[in-house]
Design a protein around this motif. Sequence first.
Motif, PDB file in Angstrom:
ATOM      1  N   GLY A 139       0.798  -1.228   0.000  1.00 44.71           N
ATOM      2  CA  GLY A 139       0.000   0.000   0.000  1.00 44.71           C
ATOM      3  C   GLY A 139       0.826   1.271   0.000  1.00 44.71           C
ATOM      4  O   GLY A 139       0.308   2.344   0.292  1.00 44.71           O
ATOM      5  N   SER A 140       2.108   1.184  -0.344  1.00 44.11           N
ATOM      6  CA  SER A 140       2.979   2.360  -0.252  1.00 44.11           C
ATOM      7  C   SER A 140       2.875   3.306  -1.436  1.00 44.11           C
ATOM      8  O   SER A 140       3.057   4.512  -1.281  1.00 44.11           O
ATOM      9  CB  SER A 140       4.441   1.917  -0.117  1.00 44.11           C
ATOM     10  N   CYS A 141       2.622   2.785  -2.635  1.00 43.41           N
ATOM     11  CA  CYS A 141       2.747   3.601  -3.847  1.00 43.41           C
ATOM     12  C   CYS A 141       1.422   4.244  -4.264  1.00 43.41           C
ATOM     13  O   CYS A 141       1.171   4.439  -5.451  1.00 43.41           O
ATOM     14  CB  CYS A 141       3.335   2.780  -4.986  1.00 43.41           C
ATOM     15  N   SER A 142       0.604   4.592  -3.297  1.00 43.83           N
ATOM     16  CA  SER A 142      -0.669   5.255  -3.601  1.00 43.83           C
ATOM     17  C   SER A 142      -0.417   6.625  -4.233  1.00 43.83           C
ATOM     18  O   SER A 142       0.451   7.383  -3.784  1.00 43.83           O
ATOM     19  CB  SER A 142      -1.488   5.425  -2.328  1.00 43.83           C
ATOM     20  N   ALA A 143      -1.203   6.935  -5.243  1.00 41.55           N
ATOM     21  CA  ALA A 143      -1.096   8.225  -5.925  1.00 41.55           C
ATOM     22  C   ALA A 143      -2.384   8.445  -6.712  1.00 41.55           C
ATOM     23  O   ALA A 143      -3.299   7.618  -6.659  1.00 41.55           O
ATOM     24  CB  ALA A 143       0.121   8.252  -6.855  1.00 41.55           C
ATOM     25  N   GLU A 144      -2.455   9.559  -7.414  1.00 39.67           N
ATOM     26  CA  GLU A 144      -3.607   9.824  -8.263  1.00 39.67           C
ATOM     27  C   GLU A 144      -3.155   9.797  -9.714  1.00 39.67           C
ATOM     28  O   GLU A 144      -2.346  10.624 -10.134  1.00 39.67           O
ATOM     29  CB  GLU A 144      -4.241  11.159  -7.893  1.00 39.67           C
ATOM     30  N   VAL A 145      -3.664   8.820 -10.448  1.00 42.30           N
ATOM     31  CA  VAL A 145      -3.293   8.640 -11.850  1.00 42.30           C
ATOM     32  C   VAL A 145      -4.481   9.084 -12.702  1.00 42.30           C
ATOM     33  O   VAL A 145      -5.578   8.540 -12.562  1.00 42.30           O
ATOM     34  CB  VAL A 145      -2.935   7.171 -12.146  1.00 42.30           C
ATOM     35  N   ASN A 146      -4.234  10.080 -13.506  1.00 40.84           N
ATOM     36  CA  ASN A 146      -5.319  10.725 -14.262  1.00 40.84           C
ATOM     37  C   ASN A 146      -6.476  11.119 -13.351  1.00 40.84           C
ATOM     38  O   ASN A 146      -7.657  10.949 -13.682  1.00 40.84           O
ATOM     39  CB  ASN A 146      -5.813   9.825 -15.394  1.00 40.84           C
ATOM     40  N   GLY A 147      -6.134  11.588 -12.161  1.00 39.30           N
ATOM     41  CA  GLY A 147      -7.121  12.117 -11.227  1.00 39.30           C
ATOM     42  C   GLY A 147      -7.817  11.082 -10.376  1.00 39.30           C
ATOM     43  O   GLY A 147      -8.673  11.448  -9.555  1.00 39.30           O
ATOM     44  N   LYS A 148      -7.471   9.797 -10.514  1.00 47.05           N
ATOM     45  CA  LYS A 148      -8.140   8.756  -9.741  1.00 47.05           C
ATOM     46  C   LYS A 148      -7.155   8.096  -8.780  1.00 47.05           C
ATOM     47  O   LYS A 148      -6.048   7.728  -9.190  1.00 47.05           O
ATOM     48  CB  LYS A 148      -8.745   7.700 -10.675  1.00 47.05           C
ATOM     49  N   PRO A 149      -7.553   7.925  -7.498  1.00 49.08           N
ATOM     50  CA  PRO A 149      -6.662   7.262  -6.538  1.00 49.08           C
ATOM     51  C   PRO A 149      -6.386   5.810  -6.952  1.00 49.08           C
ATOM     52  O   PRO A 149      -7.322   5.029  -7.161  1.00 49.08           O
ATOM     53  CB  PRO A 149      -7.461   7.314  -5.221  1.00 49.08           C
ATOM     54  N   LYS A 150      -5.099   5.463  -7.045  1.00 46.07           N
ATOM     55  CA  LYS A 150      -4.720   4.117  -7.476  1.00 46.07           C
ATOM     56  C   LYS A 150      -3.377   3.729  -6.859  1.00 46.07           C
ATOM     57  O   LYS A 150      -2.587   4.605  -6.474  1.00 46.07           O
ATOM     58  CB  LYS A 150      -4.586   4.053  -9.008  1.00 46.07           C
ATOM     59  N   LEU A 151      -3.127   2.416  -6.799  1.00 48.36           N
ATOM     60  CA  LEU A 151      -1.779   1.932  -6.523  1.00 48.36           C
ATOM     61  C   LEU A 151      -1.017   1.965  -7.844  1.00 48.36           C
ATOM     62  O   LEU A 151      -1.436   1.345  -8.824  1.00 48.36           O
ATOM     63  CB  LEU A 151      -1.824   0.507  -5.973  1.00 48.36           C
ATOM     64  N   MET A 152       0.122   2.656  -7.866  1.00 45.85           N
ATOM     65  CA  MET A 152       0.869   2.757  -9.131  1.00 45.85           C
ATOM     66  C   MET A 152       1.383   1.395  -9.586  1.00 45.85           C
ATOM     67  O   MET A 152       1.510   1.144 -10.777  1.00 45.85           O
ATOM     68  CB  MET A 152       2.024   3.747  -8.967  1.00 45.85           C
ATOM     69  N   CYS A 153       1.673   0.508  -8.628  1.00 44.86           N
ATOM     70  CA  CYS A 153       2.234  -0.795  -9.004  1.00 44.86           C
ATOM     71  C   CYS A 153       1.187  -1.722  -9.604  1.00 44.86           C
ATOM     72  O   CYS A 153       1.536  -2.755 -10.184  1.00 44.86           O
ATOM     73  CB  CYS A 153       2.880  -1.463  -7.803  1.00 44.86           C
ATOM     74  N   MET A 154      -0.091  -1.379  -9.460  1.00 44.81           N
ATOM     75  CA  MET A 154      -1.154  -2.233  -9.980  1.00 44.81           C
ATOM     76  C   MET A 154      -1.897  -1.571 -11.138  1.00 44.81           C
ATOM     77  O   MET A 154      -2.942  -2.066 -11.567  1.00 44.81           O
ATOM     78  CB  MET A 154      -2.139  -2.572  -8.853  1.00 44.81           C
ATOM     79  N   THR A 155      -1.366  -0.472 -11.643  1.00 42.87           N
ATOM     80  CA  THR A 155      -2.032   0.264 -12.714  1.00 42.87           C
ATOM     81  C   THR A 155      -1.227   0.108 -13.997  1.00 42.87           C
ATOM     82  O   THR A 155      -0.135   0.672 -14.132  1.00 42.87           O
ATOM     83  CB  THR A 155      -2.163   1.758 -12.347  1.00 42.87           C
ATOM     84  N   ARG A 156      -1.747  -0.677 -14.918  1.00 39.73           N
ATOM     85  CA  ARG A 156      -1.018  -0.962 -16.156  1.00 39.73           C
ATOM     86  C   ARG A 156      -1.054   0.231 -17.103  1.00 39.73           C
ATOM     87  O   ARG A 156      -2.060   0.923 -17.226  1.00 39.73           O
ATOM     88  CB  ARG A 156      -1.627  -2.187 -16.840  1.00 39.73           C
ATOM     89  N   MET A 157       0.061   0.435 -17.782  1.00 45.46           N
ATOM     90  CA  MET A 157       0.155   1.550 -18.716  1.00 45.46           C
ATOM     91  C   MET A 157      -0.699   1.333 -19.957  1.00 45.46           C
ATOM     92  O   MET A 157      -1.159   2.294 -20.578  1.00 45.46           O
ATOM     93  CB  MET A 157       1.621   1.749 -19.128  1.00 45.46           C
TER      94      MET A 157
END
Length: 247
Positions: A58-76
């Motif tokens: 749960g460390s890499c939480s951020a907002e990707v395109n304005g939506k809260p997400k884990l960066m490690c689980m968000t595919r490009m």
Amino acid sequence: MEEAHLKIFRGDRDSGAFQDYAVPLHEGMVVLDAIHFVQAHQATDLACRWNCKAGRCGSCSAEVNGKPKLMCMTRMDQFPAGTPITVAPMKAFPVIKDLVCDVSWNYEVNKRIPPFNPRPPEADGTWRMHQFDIDRVQEFRKCIECFLCQDVCHVLRDHDKKDSFAGPRFLVRMASLEMHPLDVTSRTAYIKDQGGIGYCNITKCCTEVCPESIHITDNAIIPLKERVVDDFYDPVRRLVRWLTGQQ
């Protein structure tokens, strides 16, 4: 090689701006991979918190395109080719630097919750529980404390009610204690007053962003609201308590 165009927030709590970075794409790439590429080749001072890169810490939480997400689980590859991808820190918490936020307020909230208080053991020195009671609270223990639910909650995000609302993460923790088959402490007064459960208006946005698919609203918050209503606003129960002298 095909490239992605990232717009990454750079700055601190006082000022900052999005800066552009081009990152080569490869199969299976996630947003955290792109951030690591930028750190390695273009901005070695880019701050980013991460640990397991497997959706468990749960460390890499951020907002990707304005939506809260884990960066490690968000595919490009889920983003349209050729369109910029914005990566920003969580809005609900103060920025320390770049993508790193100060989430220490959450740990202070956690300390104030009345702790687990089990009933005495059986005569043979053990405790017995029904499996369905165990299953009910087991869901809540999947939480990895990424705080995405806290970030998306409008009570914290837009109204900054950190002084009077614990947020969905800690309502889940309170539910795990309240519904534990061995616990004997009632926390409904705490949930109503210090926890501020009345602020939650059941938008289910916290449930939508939970990477562990915990049914935060349906299985934790709504049952807690029902318990608070039973204890403090049910006229029949209030009459019974008044007649019997119960608190």
